[in-house]
Design a protein around this motif. Structure first.
Motif, short mmCIF file in Angstrom:
data_model
loop_
_atom_site.label_atom_id
_atom_site.label_comp_id
_atom_site.label_asym_id
_atom_site.label_seq_id
_atom_site.Cartn_x
_atom_site.Cartn_y
_atom_site.Cartn_z
N LEU A 156 0.82 -1.04 -0.05
CA LEU A 156 0.21 0.07 -0.03
C LEU A 156 1.06 1.24 0.14
N LEU A 157 2.08 1.37 0.63
CA LEU A 157 2.78 2.27 0.90
C LEU A 157 4.06 2.28 0.08
N LEU A 158 4.23 1.63 -0.79
CA LEU A 158 5.48 1.36 -1.46
C LEU A 158 5.62 2.57 -2.30
N SER A 159 4.93 3.42 -2.68
CA SER A 159 5.16 4.71 -3.46
C SER A 159 5.70 5.79 -2.68
N ALA A 160 5.88 5.41 -1.40
CA ALA A 160 6.28 6.32 -0.23
C ALA A 160 7.70 6.32 0.10
N LEU A 161 8.37 5.21 -0.38
CA LEU A 161 9.81 4.90 -0.39
C LEU A 161 10.23 6.04 -1.16
N LYS A 162 11.71 6.32 -0.74
CA LYS A 162 12.66 7.45 -1.47
C LYS A 162 14.06 6.87 -1.58
N ALA B 34 19.79 -10.27 2.86
CA ALA B 34 20.52 -9.07 1.76
C ALA B 34 19.65 -7.82 1.95
N ILE B 35 20.52 -6.61 2.23
CA ILE B 35 19.97 -5.54 2.52
C ILE B 35 20.35 -4.64 1.15
N PHE B 36 19.24 -4.06 0.87
CA PHE B 36 19.12 -3.26 -0.34
C PHE B 36 18.87 -1.88 -0.11
N THR B 37 19.42 -0.87 -0.88
CA THR B 37 19.17 0.32 -0.78
C THR B 37 18.40 1.09 -2.06
N VAL B 38 17.10 1.77 -1.81
CA VAL B 38 16.51 2.20 -2.89
C VAL B 38 17.22 3.29 -3.78
N ASP B 39 17.18 3.41 -4.99
CA ASP B 39 17.84 4.09 -5.89
C ASP B 39 16.73 5.30 -6.40
N SER B 40 15.51 4.46 -6.73
CA SER B 40 14.35 5.31 -7.22
C SER B 40 13.05 4.59 -6.97
N VAL B 41 12.01 5.59 -7.00
CA VAL B 41 10.65 4.90 -7.15
C VAL B 41 10.10 5.74 -8.44
N GLU B 42 9.54 4.82 -9.11
CA GLU B 42 8.92 5.65 -10.23
C GLU B 42 7.44 4.89 -10.75
N THR B 43 6.84 5.69 -11.28
CA THR B 43 5.41 5.22 -11.74
C THR B 43 5.21 5.21 -13.36
N PHE B 44 4.77 3.91 -13.87
CA PHE B 44 4.78 3.68 -15.15
C PHE B 44 3.34 3.61 -15.38
N SER B 45 2.80 3.88 -16.78
CA SER B 45 1.54 3.57 -17.15
C SER B 45 1.51 2.10 -17.76
N LYS B 46 0.72 1.31 -17.31
CA LYS B 46 0.60 -0.05 -17.85
C LYS B 46 0.63 -0.37 -19.12
N ALA B 47 -0.05 0.69 -19.98
CA ALA B 47 0.03 0.65 -21.45
C ALA B 47 1.23 1.00 -21.99
N ARG B 48 2.24 1.30 -21.26
CA ARG B 48 3.69 1.80 -21.95
C ARG B 48 4.65 1.34 -20.84
N PHE B 49 4.48 0.38 -20.16
CA PHE B 49 5.37 -0.15 -19.22
C PHE B 49 6.61 -0.36 -19.92
N PRO B 50 7.65 -0.05 -19.19
CA PRO B 50 9.16 -0.31 -19.71
C PRO B 50 9.78 -1.85 -19.46
#
Length: 173
Positions: A93-99, A114-130
């Motif tokens: 639910l709150l995934l988009s709040a990560l920075k 395994a400890i990961f560090t977030v580089d970016s949080v991005e939103t993509f249209s499902k119609a144009r998903f990369p």
């Protein structure tokens, strides 16, 4: 007196080996910042050619694409979770709040975390998903966390976008 030079980083010092873990299935995902503490289930690519989602009847379950890299292994590890279910809010639910800089811990079957560090949080249209950018294999251990986002289309009974967290392996405990 002159200030001491900073110590070399892993990227700058070829004598420091790259941090890569052997294959080991993920067991638990923890993201303290957004109160996530969830077990894993395995996911595969369905008949549609798209990654199947985790079962919709469990709002605290994440799925890992078993055909890809395990978290910490060289390559891109894919983890998906629901933003909500028919019964209410779900694990991402709150995934988009990560920075950038946020921490994601994955406990693996071999007992390592395994400890990961977030580089970016991005939103993509499902119609144009990369697809290539999100799913492509990488030369280093990376993680993608994926959930639905954007507006909800009542006709399609689906969200219009996907939220994707891009992260890299930072350390192990």
């Amino acid at each position: 007196p002159a200030a001491a030079a900073p110590p070399p980083t892993k990227a700058a010092d070829a004598s420091v080996p790259e941090l890569v873990l052997p294959r080991s299935a993920p067991k638990r995902l923890s993201i303290l910042e957004i109160a996530v503490d969830a077990p894993f289930t395995e996911l595969s690519v369905g008949a549609s050619g798209q990654l199947d989602a985790p079962p919709p009847d469990n709002n605290n379950l994440v799925g890992w694409f078993r055909g890809g890299a395990t978290p910490g292994e060289r390559g891109t590890s894919i983890v998906a979770g629901h933003v909500d279910t028919k019964t209410g809010p779900a694990v991402f639910l709150l995934l988009s709040a990560l920075k950038p800089g946020s921490r994601v811990d994955i406990t693996r079957e071999d007992g390592t975390v395994a400890i990961f560090t977030v580089d970016s949080v991005e939103t993509f249209s499902k119609a144009r998903f990369p697809n290539e950018r999100v799913y492509a294999d990488t030369p280093s251990p990376q993680l993608r966390l994926i959930t639905c986002g954007g507006d909800y289309d009542r006709k399609a009974k689906d969200y219009e976008d996907n939220v994707v967290v891009f992260a890299h392996l930072d350390s192990v405990k």
